[in-house]
Motif scaffolding. Sequence first.
Motif, PDB file in Angstrom:
ATOM      1  N   THR A 195       0.840  -1.203   0.000  1.00 24.64           N
ATOM      2  CA  THR A 195       0.000   0.000   0.000  1.00 24.64           C
ATOM      3  C   THR A 195       0.873   1.250   0.000  1.00 24.64           C
ATOM      4  O   THR A 195       1.856   1.325   0.738  1.00 24.64           O
ATOM      5  CB  THR A 195      -0.914  -0.012   1.251  1.00 24.64           C
ATOM      6  OG1 THR A 195      -1.836  -1.098   1.131  1.00 24.64           O
ATOM      7  CG2 THR A 195      -1.698   1.283   1.390  1.00 24.64           C
ATOM      8  N   GLY A 199      -6.556   6.684   0.894  1.00 25.90           N
ATOM      9  CA  GLY A 199      -7.417   7.744   0.360  1.00 25.90           C
ATOM     10  C   GLY A 199      -8.695   7.798   1.164  1.00 25.90           C
ATOM     11  O   GLY A 199      -9.448   6.821   1.208  1.00 25.90           O
ATOM     12  N   THR A 211      -9.553   4.218   2.061  1.00 24.28           N
ATOM     13  CA  THR A 211      -9.364   3.207   1.027  1.00 24.28           C
ATOM     14  C   THR A 211      -7.868   2.986   0.846  1.00 24.28           C
ATOM     15  O   THR A 211      -7.081   3.919   0.959  1.00 24.28           O
ATOM     16  CB  THR A 211      -9.968   3.652  -0.315  1.00 24.28           C
ATOM     17  OG1 THR A 211      -9.276   4.828  -0.767  1.00 24.28           O
ATOM     18  CG2 THR A 211     -11.442   3.983  -0.167  1.00 24.28           C
ATOM     19  N   HIS A 213      -4.664   1.790  -1.492  1.00 22.47           N
ATOM     20  CA  HIS A 213      -4.242   1.576  -2.877  1.00 22.47           C
ATOM     21  C   HIS A 213      -2.754   1.236  -2.930  1.00 22.47           C
ATOM     22  O   HIS A 213      -1.952   1.808  -2.201  1.00 22.47           O
ATOM     23  CB  HIS A 213      -4.560   2.811  -3.724  1.00 22.47           C
ATOM     24  CG  HIS A 213      -6.030   3.131  -3.756  1.00 22.47           C
ATOM     25  ND1 HIS A 213      -6.937   2.367  -4.449  1.00 22.47           N
ATOM     26  CD2 HIS A 213      -6.751   4.101  -3.135  1.00 22.47           C
ATOM     27  CE1 HIS A 213      -8.153   2.860  -4.278  1.00 22.47           C
ATOM     28  NE2 HIS A 213      -8.075   3.917  -3.479  1.00 22.47           N
ATOM     29  N   ASP A 217      -1.644  -0.140  -8.223  1.00 22.84           N
ATOM     30  CA  ASP A 217      -2.875   0.582  -8.566  1.00 22.84           C
ATOM     31  C   ASP A 217      -2.557   1.948  -9.167  1.00 22.84           C
ATOM     32  O   ASP A 217      -3.244   2.412 -10.076  1.00 22.84           O
ATOM     33  CB  ASP A 217      -3.756   0.767  -7.322  1.00 22.84           C
ATOM     34  CG  ASP A 217      -4.150  -0.557  -6.689  1.00 22.84           C
ATOM     35  OD1 ASP A 217      -4.376  -1.528  -7.441  1.00 22.84           O
ATOM     36  OD2 ASP A 217      -4.220  -0.623  -5.441  1.00 22.84           O
ATOM     37  N   VAL A 218      -1.528   2.588  -8.642  1.00 18.50           N
ATOM     38  CA  VAL A 218      -1.135   3.906  -9.157  1.00 18.50           C
ATOM     39  C   VAL A 218      -0.714   3.785 -10.625  1.00 18.50           C
ATOM     40  O   VAL A 218      -1.123   4.570 -11.477  1.00 18.50           O
ATOM     41  CB  VAL A 218       0.011   4.500  -8.300  1.00 18.50           C
ATOM     42  CG1 VAL A 218       0.599   5.750  -8.951  1.00 18.50           C
ATOM     43  CG2 VAL A 218      -0.491   4.805  -6.889  1.00 18.50           C
ATOM     44  N   ILE A 221      -3.891   3.021 -12.932  1.00 18.83           N
ATOM     45  CA  ILE A 221      -4.774   4.109 -13.395  1.00 18.83           C
ATOM     46  C   ILE A 221      -4.081   4.943 -14.473  1.00 18.83           C
ATOM     47  O   ILE A 221      -4.737   5.500 -15.342  1.00 18.83           O
ATOM     48  CB  ILE A 221      -5.321   4.989 -12.252  1.00 18.83           C
ATOM     49  CG1 ILE A 221      -4.203   5.653 -11.444  1.00 18.83           C
ATOM     50  CG2 ILE A 221      -6.257   4.170 -11.362  1.00 18.83           C
ATOM     51  CD1 ILE A 221      -4.691   6.797 -10.557  1.00 18.83           C
ATOM     52  N   THR A 247      -8.507  11.864  -5.048  1.00 19.59           N
ATOM     53  CA  THR A 247      -7.774  11.092  -6.061  1.00 19.59           C
ATOM     54  C   THR A 247      -8.035  11.593  -7.486  1.00 19.59           C
ATOM     55  O   THR A 247      -7.223  11.381  -8.376  1.00 19.59           O
ATOM     56  CB  THR A 247      -8.023   9.571  -5.951  1.00 19.59           C
ATOM     57  OG1 THR A 247      -9.386   9.294  -6.244  1.00 19.59           O
ATOM     58  CG2 THR A 247      -7.668   9.039  -4.575  1.00 19.59           C
ATOM     59  N   THR A 342     -13.209   7.302  -5.121  1.00 20.64           N
ATOM     60  CA  THR A 342     -12.042   7.103  -4.263  1.00 20.64           C
ATOM     61  C   THR A 342     -11.753   5.608  -4.128  1.00 20.64           C
ATOM     62  O   THR A 342     -10.602   5.186  -4.149  1.00 20.64           O
ATOM     63  CB  THR A 342     -12.313   7.725  -2.877  1.00 20.64           C
ATOM     64  OG1 THR A 342     -12.724   9.083  -3.084  1.00 20.64           O
ATOM     65  CG2 THR A 342     -11.080   7.701  -2.006  1.00 20.64           C
ATOM     66  N   LEU A 345     -10.070   4.410  -7.174  1.00 25.16           N
ATOM     67  CA  LEU A 345      -8.900   5.271  -7.366  1.00 25.16           C
ATOM     68  C   LEU A 345      -9.106   6.330  -8.443  1.00 25.16           C
ATOM     69  O   LEU A 345      -8.836   7.495  -8.215  1.00 25.16           O
ATOM     70  CB  LEU A 345      -7.621   4.463  -7.641  1.00 25.16           C
ATOM     71  CG  LEU A 345      -6.295   5.225  -7.482  1.00 25.16           C
ATOM     72  CD1 LEU A 345      -6.188   5.953  -6.158  1.00 25.16           C
ATOM     73  CD2 LEU A 345      -5.118   4.297  -7.682  1.00 25.16           C
ATOM     74  N   HIS A 346      -9.605   5.917  -9.629  1.00 25.68           N
ATOM     75  CA  HIS A 346      -9.855   6.955 -10.648  1.00 25.68           C
ATOM     76  C   HIS A 346     -11.021   6.578 -11.565  1.00 25.68           C
ATOM     77  O   HIS A 346     -11.892   5.806 -11.159  1.00 25.68           O
ATOM     78  CB  HIS A 346      -8.564   7.306 -11.416  1.00 25.68           C
ATOM     79  CG  HIS A 346      -8.439   8.776 -11.658  1.00 25.68           C
ATOM     80  ND1 HIS A 346      -8.943   9.379 -12.776  1.00 25.68           N
ATOM     81  CD2 HIS A 346      -7.918   9.777 -10.902  1.00 25.68           C
ATOM     82  CE1 HIS A 346      -8.732  10.686 -12.699  1.00 25.68           C
ATOM     83  NE2 HIS A 346      -8.113  10.952 -11.564  1.00 25.68           N
ATOM     84  N   THR A 394      -8.547  -2.042 -10.631  1.00 30.03           N
ATOM     85  CA  THR A 394      -8.536  -1.408  -9.310  1.00 30.03           C
ATOM     86  C   THR A 394      -9.873  -1.715  -8.654  1.00 30.03           C
ATOM     87  O   THR A 394     -10.825  -2.099  -9.338  1.00 30.03           O
ATOM     88  CB  THR A 394      -8.386   0.124  -9.400  1.00 30.03           C
ATOM     89  OG1 THR A 394      -9.474   0.637 -10.198  1.00 30.03           O
ATOM     90  CG2 THR A 394      -7.059   0.525 -10.026  1.00 30.03           C
TER      91      THR A 394
END
Length: 536
Positions: A195, A199, A211, A213, A217-218, A221, A247, A342, A345-346, A394
């Motif tokens: 992680t 968020g 949440t 992430h 995950d970064v 997205i 986010t 959120t 994530l996106h 995600t």
Amino acid sequence: MSSALQDTFARDRLPPADQQPQFLFDLPELRFPAQLNCATELLDRHVREGRGERLCIQAPGVRWTYADLLDRANRIANVLVHDMGLVPGNRVLLRAPNNPMLAACWFAVVKAGGIAVATMPLLRAKELKAVIEIGQVSHALCDAALAEEMALAAQHCGTLRQVRHFGHPGPDGLEALMKRASPEFHNVDTAADDTCILGFTSGTTGVPKATMHFHRDVMTICACWPRHVLRPTADDIFIGSPPLAFTFGLGGLLLFPLAVGASTVLLEKAGPPQLLEGIQTFGATIVFTAPTSYRTLSARGLDLRRSALRKCVSAGEALSASTRALWKEATGIELIDGIGATEMLHIFISHDEAHARPGATGTPVPGYRAKIVDEAGRDVPPGTVGRLAVQGPTGCRYLADPRQKQYVQDGWNLTGDAYLMDEDGYFFYQSRTDDMIISSGYNIAAPDVEEALMQHPAVAECAVIGVPDLERGQLVKAFVVLRQGQTGDDAMKKTLQDFVKATIAPYKYPRAMAFVDKLPRTQTGKLQRFKLHESA
Ligand code: 3UK
């Protein structure tokens, strides 16, 4: 995969396997190595590959290249580890308006294997305290301009051990420590599923949810919506209003520009006037903001037509057909709408300019799939209103929260939105599931009535809710902000009621109406319907 997080707080609080959503990794671009630090990919890589001198972050009076941002982030990472005793896995609170130092701090935390907990600048001590407690936050990097509430919150939080401030000259300020720190930092070799972000939901009521992430995950997205829908280039200049703590803003104003080697403009204040000025001064080409902001800015169409702006992204709230038309008429640009959350994530449903349909959010972003289900979780046929369910690379992971079972059911993420899908697979927002008004047995989606009202030239903004009514169960009530020079009297009320009756099914017209100066909104630009309910 081997986790680099000595502090296992986040890993220990992941939802149990049977409560996690199903993740989809069909796209070849989503095959990530087992060890992955997203800061290495988004920042160090550009410098290593010779792009260090390219422009990265701008702000009034600031112009940082990629090498400049890397230098700052590395120094801060060294301060975190050597002066502040950060251990990988620790949570670090970040608190600032959108500015270059906040971006440098975000990367510093992620480089050091920490978990970034960015907070909305306007949060008060009480709300900050909740965030610190839920996330068991041990460190904080805070803009000196926001020190006061930070100090108030810190007084009552035992876990918070180390706080440093930036943007002030003192010898113990972050900048002074940075001067003494090395500009070299070896990024922590995190696992792709470690992680790196907590968020917090911009929830309008109740206890906030965190949440989780991962580094993966970064990168995910960045590989999905921007690559397939927005399609920016390295020469684009991004700008916008959402805070990096949201986010929507983190992606749009930091991760996505860096993923393609482009540059971003960070504005501490980004209301419509500042945003317009920023677009002009910095020659911005891509803007991210919310529907209301587009409505206001549409009055400056001529100025915008003379700017370099070429792509405009709307998210956070439903984009009405009338706002889309207004913007197109004013600027010549077709808005790109996208629903994100959120938890996800996106953005996961969207469309590009060529596939915009008035009133529709779009189709699932490559990598995601979506469907409409009824109360029991069964698929409903096209054209039927139901609950939006999504799956993709995600998904929702609440930190130790029983509400996980509400958001994730049968492996699908349920966003809490009522949608319908048409025969062509386009998704149309109706309302939040709990904003459906039931009046005399009719289902009335509040945004339908809002859209009708908004078409009247006297209306600047409006919001519609259902208020309890003995006879009808619920009564449709509209809160209307009139344009300048208009008077909110009985005659106006009648005019607007008749207008709605002539525009949509007459049973939907607002029987009750209040004229107000402005609508209550969250810091992420969302309408706070619960506040209207309280005042109704
Ligand atoms: C609503 C939309 C219709 C919808 C967000 C882009 O908004 C974001 O995240 P939040 O957690 O809220 C999620 C909820 O907001 N919503 C957002 N966008 C749209 N409704 N049309 C839209 N285009 O109710 C959703 O469930 O604050 C948006 C990227 C990242 C985000 N976190």
